[in-house]
Motif scaffolding. Structure first.
Motif, PDB file in Angstrom:
ATOM      1  N   MET A   1      63.286  44.969  53.147  1.00 28.32           N
ATOM      2  CA  MET A   1      64.409  45.771  53.584  1.00 28.32           C
ATOM      3  C   MET A   1      64.379  45.893  55.102  1.00 28.32           C
ATOM      4  SD  MET A   1      64.584  48.864  50.871  1.00 28.32           S
ATOM      5  CE  MET A   1      62.937  48.887  50.190  1.00 28.32           C
ATOM      6  N   HIS A   8      68.872  51.263  54.975  1.00 28.03           N
ATOM      7  CA  HIS A   8      68.418  49.931  54.594  1.00 28.03           C
ATOM      8  C   HIS A   8      69.604  49.098  54.158  1.00 28.03           C
ATOM      9  CE1 HIS A   8      64.809  52.461  53.942  1.00 28.03           C
ATOM     10  NE2 HIS A   8      64.240  51.451  54.543  1.00 28.03           N
ATOM     11  N   THR A  11      69.692  45.119  49.291  1.00 19.91           N
ATOM     12  CA  THR A  11      68.957  43.879  49.070  1.00 19.91           C
ATOM     13  C   THR A  11      69.387  43.156  47.815  1.00 19.91           C
ATOM     14  OG1 THR A  11      67.202  45.046  47.911  1.00 19.91           O
ATOM     15  CG2 THR A  11      66.913  44.718  50.268  1.00 19.91           C
ATOM     16  N   ASN A  14      67.071  42.407  41.463  1.00 21.44           N
ATOM     17  CA  ASN A  14      65.713  42.371  40.958  1.00 21.44           C
ATOM     18  C   ASN A  14      65.762  41.540  39.671  1.00 21.44           C
ATOM     19  OD1 ASN A  14      63.320  42.861  39.606  1.00 21.44           O
ATOM     20  ND2 ASN A  14      63.241  45.019  40.161  1.00 21.44           N
ATOM     21  N   ASP A  54      67.879  47.224  43.273  1.00 21.33           N
ATOM     22  CA  ASP A  54      66.493  47.635  43.475  1.00 21.33           C
ATOM     23  C   ASP A  54      65.774  47.579  42.127  1.00 21.33           C
ATOM     24  OD1 ASP A  54      64.089  49.309  44.058  1.00 21.33           O
ATOM     25  OD2 ASP A  54      65.059  49.572  45.985  1.00 21.33           O
ATOM     26  N   HIS A  55      65.198  48.683  41.682  1.00 22.43           N
ATOM     27  CA  HIS A  55      64.477  48.721  40.399  1.00 22.43           C
ATOM     28  C   HIS A  55      65.292  49.411  39.313  1.00 22.43           C
ATOM     29  CE1 HIS A  55      61.282  47.805  43.200  1.00 22.43           C
ATOM     30  NE2 HIS A  55      60.605  47.372  42.175  1.00 22.43           N
ATOM     31  N   ILE A  91      67.000  57.106  46.101  1.00 25.76           N
ATOM     32  CA  ILE A  91      66.638  55.729  46.458  1.00 25.76           C
ATOM     33  C   ILE A  91      67.885  54.887  46.677  1.00 25.76           C
ATOM     34  CG2 ILE A  91      65.598  53.600  45.555  1.00 25.76           C
ATOM     35  CD1 ILE A  91      63.450  55.493  44.260  1.00 25.76           C
ATOM     36  N   TYR A  95      70.380  52.802  50.558  1.00 29.85           N
ATOM     37  CA  TYR A  95      71.110  51.554  50.784  1.00 29.85           C
ATOM     38  C   TYR A  95      72.550  51.806  51.229  1.00 29.85           C
ATOM     39  CZ  TYR A  95      67.266  49.251  48.377  1.00 29.85           C
ATOM     40  OH  TYR A  95      66.031  48.787  48.015  1.00 29.85           O
TER      41      TYR A  95
END
Length: 130
Positions: A1, A8, A11, A14, A54-55, A91, A95
């Motif tokens: 990131m 950030h 991205t 995943n 992300d996750h 989280i 982003y």
């Protein structure tokens, strides 16, 4: 990131969650189906269902507006569920994404109101990112 102005970059993907996301798309809840088939898939903005970020796997995601929609069933209204959702939202917000959460019951009772709110929010967010 990579940081950009204290945030950030998004991205993306995943790949470990790809199979789970695909299964969730095939088994959407009644409220998710209603929102997708009766509204989101026909908007001018591109929306994704069960998108990996992300996750996490979010219910709906519009990249151009940096907007996430989460439809919440009963499990989200427990102490553990609320704590998990809070961390998850924090989280995702790193982003520069905004998370909108709606109980399933609101989709059932006030669908047009939710659609109107989403139109306003998308327009507002598009101004920020254009």
């Amino acid at each position: 990131m990579r940081p950009e102005h204290g945030y950030h970059f998004f991205t993306g993907y995943n790949s470990a969650l790809k199979g789970t996301a695909r299964a969730l798309r095939k088994n959407m809840t009644r409220q998710e189906k209603k929102l997708w088939y009766d509204y989101l898939r026909n908007t001018p903005e591109k929306w994704y269902r069960q998108r990996v970020i992300d996750h996490y796997i979010v219910d709906f995601f519009c990249y151009s507006a940096r907007l996430i929609i989460e439809l919440d069933g009963a499990q989200h209204f427990t102490v553990d569920g609320e704590e998990y959702d809070s961390v998850r939202t924090e989280i995702l917000e790193q982003y520069r994404l905004e998370v909108l959460r709606f109980p399933n019951s609101v989709i059932d009772r006030n669908f047009r109101g939710i659609c109107d709110l989403l139109e306003e929010k998308v327009a507002e967010r598009m101004l920020c990112f254009s």
